[in-house]
Design a protein around this motif. Structure first.
Motif, PDB file in Angstrom:
ATOM      1  N   HIS A   1     -15.589   4.074   9.720  1.00 17.31           N
ATOM      2  CA  HIS A   1     -14.505   3.229   9.232  1.00 17.31           C
ATOM      3  C   HIS A   1     -14.476   1.896   9.984  1.00 17.31           C
ATOM      4  CE1 HIS A   1     -12.877   5.963   6.375  1.00 17.31           C
ATOM      5  NE2 HIS A   1     -12.447   6.843   7.254  1.00 17.31           N
TER       6      HIS A   1
ATOM      7  N   ARG B   1       0.838  -1.203   0.000  1.00 14.18           N
ATOM      8  CA  ARG B   1       0.000   0.000   0.000  1.00 14.18           C
ATOM      9  C   ARG B   1       0.875   1.256   0.000  1.00 14.18           C
ATOM     10  NH1 ARG B   1      -5.337  -0.725   2.097  1.00 14.18           N
ATOM     11  NH2 ARG B   1      -6.022  -2.779   1.413  1.00 14.18           N
TER      12      ARG B   1
ATOM     13  N   SER C   1      -9.684  -0.304   2.606  1.00  9.13           N
ATOM     14  CA  SER C   1      -9.071   0.899   2.057  1.00  9.13           C
ATOM     15  C   SER C   1      -7.864   1.266   2.915  1.00  9.13           C
ATOM     16  CB  SER C   1     -10.076   2.053   2.055  1.00  9.13           C
ATOM     17  OG  SER C   1     -10.355   2.463   3.395  1.00  9.13           O
ATOM     18  N   ASN C   2      -7.043   2.194   2.443  1.00  8.27           N
ATOM     19  CA  ASN C   2      -5.874   2.614   3.221  1.00  8.27           C
ATOM     20  C   ASN C   2      -6.290   3.155   4.588  1.00  8.27           C
ATOM     21  OD1 ASN C   2      -4.051   1.970   1.155  1.00  8.27           O
ATOM     22  ND2 ASN C   2      -4.373   3.941   0.170  1.00  8.27           N
ATOM     23  N   ARG C   3      -7.339   3.966   4.631  1.00  7.95           N
ATOM     24  CA  ARG C   3      -7.779   4.547   5.896  1.00  7.95           C
ATOM     25  C   ARG C   3      -8.346   3.476   6.815  1.00  7.95           C
ATOM     26  NH1 ARG C   3      -6.028   8.654   8.360  1.00  7.95           N
ATOM     27  NH2 ARG C   3      -6.735  10.294   6.955  1.00  7.95           N
ATOM     28  N   GLU C   4      -9.110   2.545   6.277  1.00  7.75           N
ATOM     29  CA  GLU C   4      -9.654   1.462   7.100  1.00  7.75           C
ATOM     30  C   GLU C   4      -8.540   0.607   7.682  1.00  7.75           C
ATOM     31  OE1 GLU C   4     -13.823   1.028   4.533  1.00  7.75           O
ATOM     32  OE2 GLU C   4     -12.144  -0.358   4.218  1.00  7.75           O
TER      33      GLU C   4
END
Length: 216
Positions: A190, A98, A157-160
């Motif tokens: 999230h 990532r 996702s990156n934030r999750e």
């Protein structure tokens, strides 16, 4: 023999003063021709990167004010962005992938020997990518064992993914929100989404999963 250009500049971004000092000392000895500047926050790093063009940025993935992944993305928006080397304790394949997808050229673990950091800088200055040797070998071994099967957190996702790891450290939604500069409501959303995608229920399951997959 060094293969970097005669003069170049390095920006160190790490929220631990001892790490910044150690990196600065090592790099000035190994690369006496380089200008080495260190900062402790994403905000200071962006201000410094806007004030002059840096050739290399060593970015810790976990910073106090924001995520190093966010900083990597923001640095890439500059007119003359530095070539980014991620420096982190994280050794999980998805995390490395990532970070490099977001724009990092190279990835070095903090427990790697100093010569690997030097090799990464030289490779990155030459336009090549570099991953710590132990990591590269581990990824090859994991790929063989997995046989292509996707892990649950690879759906995130990156934030999750960031929220998942913060929760695994026992932080409350409010603490996660402060660390990632988000609202508690956004963090709660999230968390709901990551639990739905992974099937994990509650902090204990999140912790066990992250520990078993090398995320914390």
């Amino acid at each position: 023999m060094p293969t970097t250009s005669p003069t170049f500049s390095i920006l160190i971004v790490d929220d631990h003063a001892l790490v910044r000092e150690a990196f600065t000392t090592m790099l000035k000895v190994e690369f006496p021709q380089a200008t080495v500047i260190s900062t402790g926050t994403c905000a200071d790093a962006m201000a410094e990167a806007r004030s002059r063009n840096y050739d290399i940025a060593l970015v810790d993935i976990e910073l106090g004010d924001r995520s190093g992944m966010e900083l990597t993305t923001e640095l890439r928006t500059l007119p003359n962005p530095p070539r980014i080397i991620a420096v982190s304790m994280h050794q999980e394949e998805t995390f490395v992938t990532r970070t490099m997808q977001l724009g990092a050229r190279s990835y070095v673990t903090k427990d790697a020997p100093p010569h690997e950091l030097f090799d990464a800088i030289r490779a990155t200055m030459e336009g090549r990518s570099y991953i710590s040797r132990e990591l590269a070998q581990r990824f090859a071994d994991q790929s063989i064992r997995k046989g292509g099967a996707a892990l649950a957190h690879e759906k995130l996702s990156n934030r999750e993914l960031e929220v998942l790891m913060q929760l695994a450290r026992g932080k409350s939604l409010k603490q996660v929100a402060q660390d990632l500069s988000l609202s508690p409501r956004t963090v709660a959303v999230h968390k709901h989404n990551l639990c739905r995608k992974t099937g994990l229920k509650g902090t204990v399951e999140i912790l066990r999963y992250c520990q078993s997959n090398g995320l914390v």
